[in-house]
Design a protein around this motif. Structure first.
Motif, PDB file in Angstrom:
ATOM      1  N   PHE A 244      40.728  12.779  34.594  1.00 10.05           N
ATOM      2  CA  PHE A 244      39.737  12.506  33.899  1.00 10.05           C
ATOM      3  C   PHE A 244      39.947  12.729  32.132  1.00 10.05           C
ATOM      4  O   PHE A 244      39.797  11.904  31.395  1.00 10.05           O
ATOM      5  CB  PHE A 244      38.251  13.277  34.061  1.00 10.05           C
ATOM      6  N   LEU A 245      40.631  13.714  32.091  1.00 18.23           N
ATOM      7  CA  LEU A 245      41.017  14.154  30.759  1.00 18.23           C
ATOM      8  C   LEU A 245      42.042  13.177  30.238  1.00 18.23           C
ATOM      9  O   LEU A 245      42.354  13.069  29.102  1.00 18.23           O
ATOM     10  CB  LEU A 245      41.490  15.439  30.716  1.00 18.23           C
ATOM     11  N   GLN A 246      42.936  12.559  31.061  1.00 16.28           N
ATOM     12  CA  GLN A 246      43.949  11.591  30.605  1.00 16.28           C
ATOM     13  C   GLN A 246      43.445  10.217  30.266  1.00 16.28           C
ATOM     14  O   GLN A 246      43.812   9.524  29.494  1.00 16.28           O
ATOM     15  CB  GLN A 246      44.875  11.565  31.713  1.00 16.28           C
ATOM     16  N   SER A 247      41.985  10.025  30.672  1.00 19.04           N
ATOM     17  CA  SER A 247      41.451   8.672  30.356  1.00 19.04           C
ATOM     18  C   SER A 247      40.855   8.710  29.149  1.00 19.04           C
ATOM     19  O   SER A 247      40.584   9.631  28.499  1.00 19.04           O
ATOM     20  CB  SER A 247      40.433   8.415  31.607  1.00 19.04           C
ATOM     21  N   PRO A 248      40.465   7.587  28.543  1.00 15.98           N
ATOM     22  CA  PRO A 248      39.667   7.381  27.222  1.00 15.98           C
ATOM     23  C   PRO A 248      38.429   8.095  27.226  1.00 15.98           C
ATOM     24  O   PRO A 248      38.000   8.885  26.287  1.00 15.98           O
ATOM     25  CB  PRO A 248      39.495   6.021  27.153  1.00 15.98           C
TER      26      PRO A 248
END
Length: 317
Positions: A225-229
């Motif tokens: 999730f933190l890697q996603s926009p």
């Protein structure tokens, strides 16, 4: 079993641009609302409508139980901030180094499927050799440096690259060089939860690292999730809140101090300043210069507001 990629797709780029626009609009909106609410609160404080609330707040902060709870809250907030920062650092590290083979420095991958999550009854070798190093979906696995080709053996778990996808599976067969592939070995890989090997054999040059049982469960979904926009948007909003909150609190504290009804702030500092400003001689001077006092000299330190606690003492006297 697929693991996370190291690049952004065109759809992810589109979502990132959209999230950037949303973040800009939300920041502008929140800044306006926070500024308006803060300005109204300052006007209420200066008009005296918050005097009783300020006194109650100071008395509550001065109690021992409240101080202990406040310190506990600070420690908990710091701990959560450290955990959140660590997870975000892992997410950034995975994103930046996902395409790098595990040469010397371990490579971290996020598992995105369940093909290694359990033992399939058809795979008798798992039970015969007691292979219990299964990997659950959304685990974070640490891949070590890949050994030499001749040192790889049956039932090792390796990460290999297939097209644009990383797969972590177990070696279930090794074909030595023969007439069809005279110069290289072919490795057959298979997921523990799958009943058949992968469609194509894997070459040593495709392999990125070997898994030796080190994994961190449950946090893979949060890392993804933190890697996603959307995750980046949340991180920016958290940073915005961390910057704005102390500024607003400082502005309100200054407005409360300007009221002069009570030495607002840290109770130890307030007590020291009160004791210094109101020495015994000053207190006696204020006491004997009440209305109707036989003493006619002017009151000392008229410019200094009388603290709430001293004013109660004067009333009792």
């Amino acid at each position: 079993m697929s693991v996370s990629r190291g690049y952004m797709t065109s759809f992810e780029i589109y979502v990132f641009v959209l999230c950037s626009i949303v973040f800009t609009l939300l920041t502008a909106t929140f800044s306006y609302l926070i500024g308006t609410i803060t300005k109204q609160e300052i006007e209420l404080i200066r008009a005296g409508h918050r005097d009783e609330k300020i006194r109650q707040e100071y008395e509550r902060k001065s109690s021992i139980g409240s101080r202990a709870a406040r310190w506990g809250s600070r420690v908990l907030s710091l701990l959560l901030c450290l955990i959140f920062t660590a997870v975000f650092g892992v997410a950034v590290y995975i994103r930046a180094n996902d395409d790098r083979p595990a040469n010397g420095i371990p490579s971290i991958k996020v598992v995105k499927s369940s093909s290694m999550a359990e033992k399939n009854e058809k795979n008798k070798y798992l039970f015969d050799h007691q292979l219990d190093d299964q990997i659950q979906m959304f685990d974070v696995v640490i891949c070590r440096h890949l050994p030499a080709e001749e040192d790889l053996k049956l039932y090792d778990v390796v990460v290999y690259k297939q097209d644009d996808m990383y797969v972590i599976h177990r070696i279930v067969g090794i074909e030595e060089p023969n007439e069809s592939h005279p110069n290289e070995r072919h490795f057959l890989l298979q997921g523990d939860a799958v009943g058949r090997p992968d469609q194509f054999p894997v070459l040593y040059s495709q392999m990125q690292g070997i898994y030796q049982g080190t994994r961190i469960p449950y946090i893979g979904s949060f890392v993804m999730f933190l890697q996603s926009p959307a995750g980046w948007l949340c991180m920016l909003l958290v940073v915005f809140a961390m910057i704005v909150s102390p500024i607003v609190e400082k502005v309100l504290d200054n407005a409360k101090k300007e009221r002069g009804i009570f030495p607002y702030g840290d109770y130890r500092e307030s007590f020291r300043s009160t004791r210094k400003a109101y020495s015994p001689s000053t207190t006696m001077s204020i006491h004997y210069n009440r209305p109707g006092s036989p003493y006619s000299e002017p009151m000392q330190r008229q410019d200094q507001p009388i603290p709430y606690r001293h004013s109660k003492w004067l009333k009792k006297r």
